[in-house]
Design an enzyme around this catalytic site. Structure first.
Site, PDB file in Angstrom:
ATOM      1  N   ASP A 153     -53.078   4.248 -26.694  1.00  0.00           N
ATOM      2  CA  ASP A 153     -54.174   5.217 -26.805  1.00  0.00           C
ATOM      3  C   ASP A 153     -54.829   5.403 -25.439  1.00  0.00           C
ATOM      4  O   ASP A 153     -55.040   6.530 -24.973  1.00  0.00           O
ATOM      5  CB  ASP A 153     -55.191   4.698 -27.830  1.00  0.00           C
ATOM      6  CG  ASP A 153     -56.397   5.604 -27.963  1.00  0.00           C
ATOM      7  OD1 ASP A 153     -56.206   6.839 -28.008  1.00  0.00           O
ATOM      8  OD2 ASP A 153     -57.535   5.087 -28.006  1.00  0.00           O
TER       9      ASP A 153
ATOM     10  N   ASP B 213     -54.218   8.696 -22.351  1.00  0.00           N
ATOM     11  CA  ASP B 213     -55.262   9.582 -21.825  1.00  0.00           C
ATOM     12  C   ASP B 213     -55.235   9.592 -20.301  1.00  0.00           C
ATOM     13  O   ASP B 213     -55.370  10.643 -19.665  1.00  0.00           O
ATOM     14  CB  ASP B 213     -56.661   9.141 -22.292  1.00  0.00           C
ATOM     15  CG  ASP B 213     -57.107   9.839 -23.571  1.00  0.00           C
ATOM     16  OD1 ASP B 213     -56.215  10.201 -24.379  1.00  0.00           O
ATOM     17  OD2 ASP B 213     -58.322  10.018 -23.762  1.00  0.00           O
TER      18      ASP B 213
ATOM     19  N   LYS C 113     -50.105  -7.688 -22.824  1.00  0.00           N
ATOM     20  CA  LYS C 113     -51.090  -8.581 -22.217  1.00  0.00           C
ATOM     21  C   LYS C 113     -50.644  -9.994 -22.556  1.00  0.00           C
ATOM     22  O   LYS C 113     -51.355 -10.767 -23.207  1.00  0.00           O
ATOM     23  CB  LYS C 113     -52.487  -8.240 -22.777  1.00  0.00           C
ATOM     24  CG  LYS C 113     -53.643  -8.933 -22.056  1.00  0.00           C
ATOM     25  CD  LYS C 113     -53.908  -8.416 -20.651  1.00  0.00           C
ATOM     26  CE  LYS C 113     -54.974  -9.272 -19.984  1.00  0.00           C
ATOM     27  NZ  LYS C 113     -55.155  -8.934 -18.549  1.00  0.00           N
TER      28      LYS C 113
ATOM     29  N   TYR D   7     -55.441  -1.396 -34.654  1.00  0.00           N
ATOM     30  CA  TYR D   7     -56.012  -0.284 -35.422  1.00  0.00           C
ATOM     31  C   TYR D   7     -55.980  -0.549 -36.924  1.00  0.00           C
ATOM     32  O   TYR D   7     -56.796  -0.017 -37.666  1.00  0.00           O
ATOM     33  CB  TYR D   7     -55.219   1.004 -35.157  1.00  0.00           C
ATOM     34  CG  TYR D   7     -55.699   1.825 -33.995  1.00  0.00           C
ATOM     35  CD1 TYR D   7     -55.924   1.252 -32.754  1.00  0.00           C
ATOM     36  CD2 TYR D   7     -55.896   3.196 -34.134  1.00  0.00           C
ATOM     37  CE1 TYR D   7     -56.327   2.015 -31.681  1.00  0.00           C
ATOM     38  CE2 TYR D   7     -56.302   3.975 -33.068  1.00  0.00           C
ATOM     39  CZ  TYR D   7     -56.517   3.377 -31.844  1.00  0.00           C
ATOM     40  OH  TYR D   7     -56.915   4.147 -30.784  1.00  0.00           O
TER      41      TYR D   7
ATOM     42  N   ASP E  46     -53.511  -4.145 -17.663  1.00  0.00           N
ATOM     43  CA  ASP E  46     -54.486  -3.837 -16.605  1.00  0.00           C
ATOM     44  C   ASP E  46     -53.758  -3.334 -15.351  1.00  0.00           C
ATOM     45  O   ASP E  46     -54.163  -2.342 -14.730  1.00  0.00           O
ATOM     46  CB  ASP E  46     -55.387  -5.055 -16.299  1.00  0.00           C
ATOM     47  CG  ASP E  46     -54.623  -6.355 -16.093  1.00  0.00           C
ATOM     48  OD1 ASP E  46     -53.399  -6.405 -16.376  1.00  0.00           O
ATOM     49  OD2 ASP E  46     -55.248  -7.338 -15.629  1.00  0.00           O
TER      50      ASP E  46
HETATM   51  C1  IPM Z   1     -55.507   9.690 -30.291  1.00  0.00           C
HETATM   52  C2  IPM Z   1     -56.947   9.630 -30.703  1.00  0.00           C
HETATM   53  C3  IPM Z   1     -57.057   8.864 -32.010  1.00  0.00           C
HETATM   54  C4  IPM Z   1     -56.541   7.473 -31.763  1.00  0.00           C
HETATM   55  C5  IPM Z   1     -58.471   8.842 -32.630  1.00  0.00           C
HETATM   56  C6  IPM Z   1     -59.022  10.242 -32.828  1.00  0.00           C
HETATM   57  C7  IPM Z   1     -58.510   8.071 -33.928  1.00  0.00           C
HETATM   58  O1  IPM Z   1     -57.722   9.081 -29.696  1.00  0.00           O
HETATM   59  O2  IPM Z   1     -54.684  10.243 -31.057  1.00  0.00           O
HETATM   60  O3  IPM Z   1     -55.188   9.217 -29.206  1.00  0.00           O
HETATM   61  O4  IPM Z   1     -57.286   6.604 -31.287  1.00  0.00           O
HETATM   62  O5  IPM Z   1     -55.380   7.227 -32.060  1.00  0.00           O
HETATM   63 MG    MG Z   2     -56.673   8.775 -27.867  1.00  0.00          MG
END
Ligand code: IPM
Ligand code: MG
Length: 359
Positions: free
Chosen positions: A247, A251, A191, A141, A223
């Site tokens: 990240d 999710d 990885k 990032y 993976d």
């Molecule tokens: C998160 C979000 C952020 C990230 C974005 C909005 C920049 O997806 O906090 O997980 O990728 O860190």
């Molecule tokens: Mg995110």
């Protein structure tokens, strides 16, 4: 001493959900929490007002605050800003970097009341309680060089995936300590079969392990970790990983619990200053309709009380109040199922407040 809390509602559903979380915070103040609350602009809202996603004034307020509560940033309205450094997301990344909030804690807990809302079979997720520790201020990032440039007559995009030993070590310590306080199992995700940076990551985690003899450390390729999360998520206790893998995996983990609308997060720096935000985004498609789920943001207030304000009793009271409204069958649309009562954002806030105040 009165501590400062900064509220950054942000964009999309951000203002609606933080409004409900602020009512809970006010109830905590009425119960003796000694904090001073102020507001600031971040993301698209800040861009519209000041032409910057992270105005100097917001950063100054953030530095002075013990803790920050953030709604969410971004939305289609700002996706066409050509200068990437002015996009709402840059405001979020900027505040993380400027405050050194390297330790991102993303719990995925399945409330038993919501087992039916998960996309996985109830027996695979019932009792799920895992914690993802994501490195938040380094990795691909932020790595340099980065950019899009012309090479041999065509455009080339590039980023740099980089971690120093010290960066790996400090997030490793956060994760080992977290595992020590929980189920004593730590899985480091990398990885290392392909990327040198994660070969180093693995080495540093192995080097730390003897200092935490009660914690069982394992390693997994990313993976495989993605597959294991949807195959048998209860095998995990604490997962530690870098910024980008964290990240993505967070999710996936969030969805196991029925709705990403339920999950809070904490981002901490070395002095325990923290930013607290729901794991979900700004959900522009439902913004302004009053139907968003405020529980992740309300639970983020609980995390704030626990990790930055040392008020675990109030934190537990908020968490119990959320459990109570779920027991009572109240649901926002994202977690509704047959036999439950669908309520608005505000009604959910009302119900949590009532449960919080109840003796
Ligand atoms: C998160 C979000 C952020 C990230 C974005 C909005 C920049 O997806 O906090 O997980 O990728 O860190
Ligand atoms: Mg995110």
């Amino acid at each position: 001493m009165t501590q400062k809390i900064l509220i950054l509602p942000g964009d999309g559903i951000g203002p609606e959900i933080t409004a409900q979380a602020c009512r809970i915070l006010a109830a905590c103040q009425a119960s003796g929490l000694d904090v001073e609350v102020e507001e600031g602009l971040l993301g698209g809202a800040a861009y519209d007002a000041h032409g910057e996603p992270l105005p100097a004034e917001t950063l100054e307020k953030a530095r002075a605050a013990r803790a920050i509560l953030l709604g969410a940033v971004g939305g289609p309205k700002w996706d066409r800003i050509e200068d990437l450094s002015k996009r709402p997301e840059k405001g979020l990344l900027g505040i993380r970097k400027e405050l050194g909030l390297f330790g991102n804690l993303r719990p995925a807990i399945l409330y038993p009341q919501l087992a039916e809302a998960s996309s996985l079979k109830p027996e695979l997720v019932s009792g799920l309680d895992l914690m993802i520790v994501r490195e938040l201020t380094g990795g691909i990032y932020f790595g340099q060089p980065r950019g899009i440039e012309e090479r041999n007559g065509e455009r080339v995009g590039f980023n740099t995936y980089v971690y120093s030993e010290s960066e790996i070590e400090r997030i490793g310590r956060v994760a080992f300590e977290m595992a020590n306080k929980r189920g004593k199992k730590l899985c480091s995700v990398d990885k290392a079969n392909v990327l040198e940076v994660t070969i180093l990551w693995r080495e540093v985690m192995d080097r730390l392990a003897p200092e935490y003899p009660d914690v069982e450390l394992s390693h997994m390729y990313v993976d495989n970790a993605a597959m294991q999360l949807v195959r048998a998520p209860k095998q995990f206790d604490v997962i530690v990983t870098g910024n980008m893998f964290g990240d993505i995996l967070s999710d996936a983990a969030a969805m196991l619990t029925g709705s990403i609308g339920m999950l809070p997060s904490a981002s901490l720096n070395e002095s325990g200053q923290g930013m607290y935000e729901p794991c979900h985004g700004s959900a522009p498609d439902i913004a302004g309709k009053g139907i968003a789920n405020p529980l992740a943001t309300i639970l983020s207030v609980a995390m704030m009380l626990r990790y930055s304000l040392n008020e675990s009793v109030l934190a537990a009271r908020i968490e119990a109040a959320v459990g109570k409204v779920l027991d009572d069958g109240l649901r926002t649309g994202d977690i509704a199922s047959t036999g439950t009562q669908t309520v608005s954002t505000r009604e959910m806030g009302d119900a949590v407040l009532v449960a919080f105040e109840a003796p």
